[in-house]
Design a protein around this motif. Structure first.
Motif, short mmCIF file in Angstrom:
data_model
loop_
_atom_site.label_atom_id
_atom_site.label_comp_id
_atom_site.label_asym_id
_atom_site.label_seq_id
_atom_site.Cartn_x
_atom_site.Cartn_y
_atom_site.Cartn_z
N VAL A 1 6.21 -14.71 -25.22
CA VAL A 1 6.43 -15.06 -23.82
C VAL A 1 6.73 -13.84 -22.96
CG1 VAL A 1 7.91 -16.37 -22.24
CG2 VAL A 1 7.24 -17.37 -24.44
N LEU A 2 7.66 -13.01 -23.38
CA LEU A 2 8.05 -11.86 -22.56
C LEU A 2 6.92 -10.84 -22.45
CD1 LEU A 2 11.73 -11.31 -23.76
CD2 LEU A 2 10.92 -12.51 -21.72
N VAL A 3 6.18 -10.65 -23.52
CA VAL A 3 5.04 -9.73 -23.50
C VAL A 3 3.95 -10.27 -22.56
CG1 VAL A 3 3.19 -8.69 -24.86
CG2 VAL A 3 5.51 -8.82 -25.79
N ASP A 4 3.72 -11.57 -22.63
CA ASP A 4 2.71 -12.20 -21.77
C ASP A 4 3.05 -12.01 -20.30
OD1 ASP A 4 0.46 -13.66 -21.15
OD2 ASP A 4 1.44 -15.60 -21.39
N MET A 5 4.34 -12.23 -19.96
CA MET A 5 4.76 -12.08 -18.57
C MET A 5 4.69 -10.63 -18.13
SD MET A 5 5.61 -14.12 -16.22
CE MET A 5 6.13 -13.93 -14.50
N ALA A 6 5.09 -9.71 -19.03
CA ALA A 6 5.04 -8.28 -18.69
C ALA A 6 3.60 -7.83 -18.45
CB ALA A 6 5.69 -7.45 -19.80
N ALA A 7 2.67 -8.29 -19.30
CA ALA A 7 1.27 -7.92 -19.13
C ALA A 7 0.72 -8.41 -17.80
CB ALA A 7 0.45 -8.48 -20.29
N TYR A 8 1.10 -9.62 -17.44
CA TYR A 8 0.63 -10.16 -16.15
C TYR A 8 1.17 -9.36 -14.98
CZ TYR A 8 0.10 -13.39 -12.23
OH TYR A 8 -0.20 -13.94 -11.02
N ARG A 9 2.48 -9.04 -15.03
CA ARG A 9 3.08 -8.31 -13.92
C ARG A 9 2.53 -6.88 -13.83
NH1 ARG A 9 4.60 -12.04 -10.45
NH2 ARG A 9 6.38 -13.31 -11.15
N ILE A 10 2.26 -6.26 -14.96
CA ILE A 10 1.68 -4.92 -14.94
C ILE A 10 0.29 -4.96 -14.31
CG2 ILE A 10 0.75 -3.08 -16.41
CD1 ILE A 10 3.13 -3.60 -18.30
N ALA A 11 -0.52 -5.94 -14.70
CA ALA A 11 -1.85 -6.07 -14.10
C ALA A 11 -1.74 -6.34 -12.61
CB ALA A 11 -2.61 -7.21 -14.79
N GLN A 12 -0.80 -7.19 -12.21
CA GLN A 12 -0.62 -7.51 -10.79
C GLN A 12 -0.23 -6.27 -9.99
OE1 GLN A 12 2.94 -9.76 -9.65
NE2 GLN A 12 1.61 -11.18 -8.54
N GLU A 13 0.72 -5.50 -10.51
CA GLU A 13 1.18 -4.31 -9.78
C GLU A 13 0.09 -3.24 -9.73
OE1 GLU A 13 3.36 -1.80 -7.54
OE2 GLU A 13 3.78 -3.92 -8.01
N ALA A 14 -0.62 -3.04 -10.85
CA ALA A 14 -1.66 -2.02 -10.87
C ALA A 14 -2.78 -2.37 -9.89
CB ALA A 14 -2.21 -1.87 -12.29
N LEU A 15 -3.18 -3.65 -9.84
CA LEU A 15 -4.23 -4.04 -8.89
C LEU A 15 -3.73 -3.97 -7.45
CD1 LEU A 15 -5.81 -7.05 -10.82
CD2 LEU A 15 -6.76 -4.76 -10.50
N THR A 16 -2.44 -4.27 -7.23
CA THR A 16 -1.89 -4.13 -5.88
C THR A 16 -1.95 -2.68 -5.42
OG1 THR A 16 -0.39 -6.00 -6.25
CG2 THR A 16 0.18 -4.48 -4.48
N ASN A 17 -1.59 -1.76 -6.33
CA ASN A 17 -1.69 -0.34 -5.98
C ASN A 17 -3.14 0.08 -5.72
OD1 ASN A 17 1.06 0.01 -6.18
ND2 ASN A 17 1.00 0.72 -8.30
#
Length: 395
Positions: free
Chosen positions: A299-315
């Motif tokens: 669960v925590l890895v899944d959420m971290a992966a999503y947030r990393i992808a979200q932040e990287a695409l936002t940048n």
């Protein structure tokens, strides 16, 4: 005033006036020795030596806290003088020496205490043998000295034990306070990171759509509707995610008392298509690739992966040229994300740096690694590798 109150008042007075307590103790110990006859001997009257021994013993016991060694040496010397002159031991001085030995043993280490006690016992015992003192006097002398040194040593050990227990308790309390403060700091960082990730993406989408709506309103008002719809959906999504974050803080760790719903983190990468669609709507072209078969992640890895992808695409949307490439690589032990984009105009490159810091913190919190920086002429890359054993996800 009852007996208990009287006793409590006396103890309080003794604690506040230690000298008075020592004087009373001296009167009791030395006075008891004065009226006690040696075993096997007939009662004898009070002599000048008795009065001198009583006075010296009282002074020595009264001064035992501040001048312990001096008082002990004076009493031992006087006892030897009386023994050498009269061939008799002074019970008043014997009692005073025993009490002074107790005080000395309670304040020093065991080895020194027993060396001093043994030395005094040998001196007085040999002096008694040379002056042919009675056997009862010699045995009584050794008993008094042994009792004084033993009780003092036991008192010192007890005080040392209590001090150690109190120190351990203090350190344990300090460790708990430090751990609590550390957890508060970590929780603040986690909340700040979560709110940043939730707000940054949706505000970026809203900004792009608002700019588009402003442009088309002046020329094609009929086309402003879709942009406003996107703004409304992005704002609604942002509000829902912020409410979810706040809900985790307000409710219990397991279940919401009002709704009965669990507060476990929402699965992340299953929402990746919707995330990519929102970026596409906002004008960022995202090229997605997947290597390996997608599977459930911890669960925590899944959420971290999503947030990393979200932040990287936002940048990439903020500082890129309008296009980005996202690659997700699944292995039996890890999940790897690679997000690359061309760097836009230099005037557009500005920011707080908290986004990259937050991605690194998310990766580190899950025992993973993250690299972010230029990867060649005019390109920027984010590479995140998170441990995600398939057996843990299955459990």
């Amino acid at each position: 005033m009852n007996l208990a109150q009287t006793g409590a008042g006396a103890r309080d007075t003794a604690r506040r006036h230690p000298l008075l307590r020592d004087v009373l103790l001296a009167v009791g110990v030395v006075g008891m020795a004065l009226v006690t006859d040696s075993p096997g001997q007939a009662p004898r009257g009070t002599t000048t030596d008795d009065v001198m021994g009583f006075a010296l013993g009282m002074l020595a016991v009264a001064a035992r806290r501040r001048f312990n060694r001096v008082a002990l040496g004076a009493c031992v010397g006087a006892a030897i003088v009386f023994l050498a002159r009269d061939g008799q031991q002074q019970p008043m001085l014997t009692g005073a020496i025993a009490l002074l030995l107790y005080t000395y043993a309670a304040r020093t280490d065991r080895r020194k205490a027993w060396l001093i006690a043994g030395g005094i016992a040998v001196l007085l015992f040999l002096g008694g043998l040379l002056r042919e003192a009675s056997e009862g006097d010699n045995i009584g002398l050794l008993a008094w000295l042994g009792v004084g040194a033993s009780i003092g040593d036991a008192t010192r050990s007890r005080r040392a034990y209590i001090a150690e227990v109190e120190e351990r308790a203090r350190r344990a309390e300090q460790s708990r306070d430090e751990e609590a403060r550390l957890r508060v700091v970590q929780e603040r960082l986690r909340i700040a990171r979560e709110l940043h990730d939730v707000v940054a993406h949706h505000i970026a989408v809203i900004k792009v759509q608002a700019s588009g709506a402003k442009h088309v309103l002046a020329h094609r008002p009929d086309r402003a509707g879709p942009a406003l719809d996107h703004i409304s959906r992005a704002a609604d999504t942002a509000l829902k995610e912020m409410a979810s974050v706040v809900g985790l803080l307000r409710n219990s760790p397991d279940v919401d008392e009002t709704t009965g719903l669990g507060t476990e983190p929402t699965r992340g990468l299953v929402r990746l298509p919707q995330l990519v669609d929102s970026f596409t709507t906002a004008g960022l072209r995202v090229e997605c690739h997947q290597v390996g078969e997608a599977r459930d992640l911890p669960v925590l890895v899944d959420m971290a992966a999503y947030r990393i992808a979200q932040e990287a695409l936002t940048n990439a949307q903020k500082y890129g040229d309008g296009a980005a490439r996202l690659t997700i690589h699944y292995t039996p032990e890890t999940v790897t994300l690679d997000i690359t984009n061309a760097i836009g105009a230099p005037t557009a490159r500005h920011g707080s740096g908290y986004g990259i810091l937050g991605m690194r913190e998310r990766a580190a919190a899950n025992a993973g690694t993250l690299r972010a920086g230029p990867c060649g002429p005019g390109r920027f890359a984010v590479h995140a590798k998170l441990p995600a054993p398939a057996r843990e996800a299955a459990q």
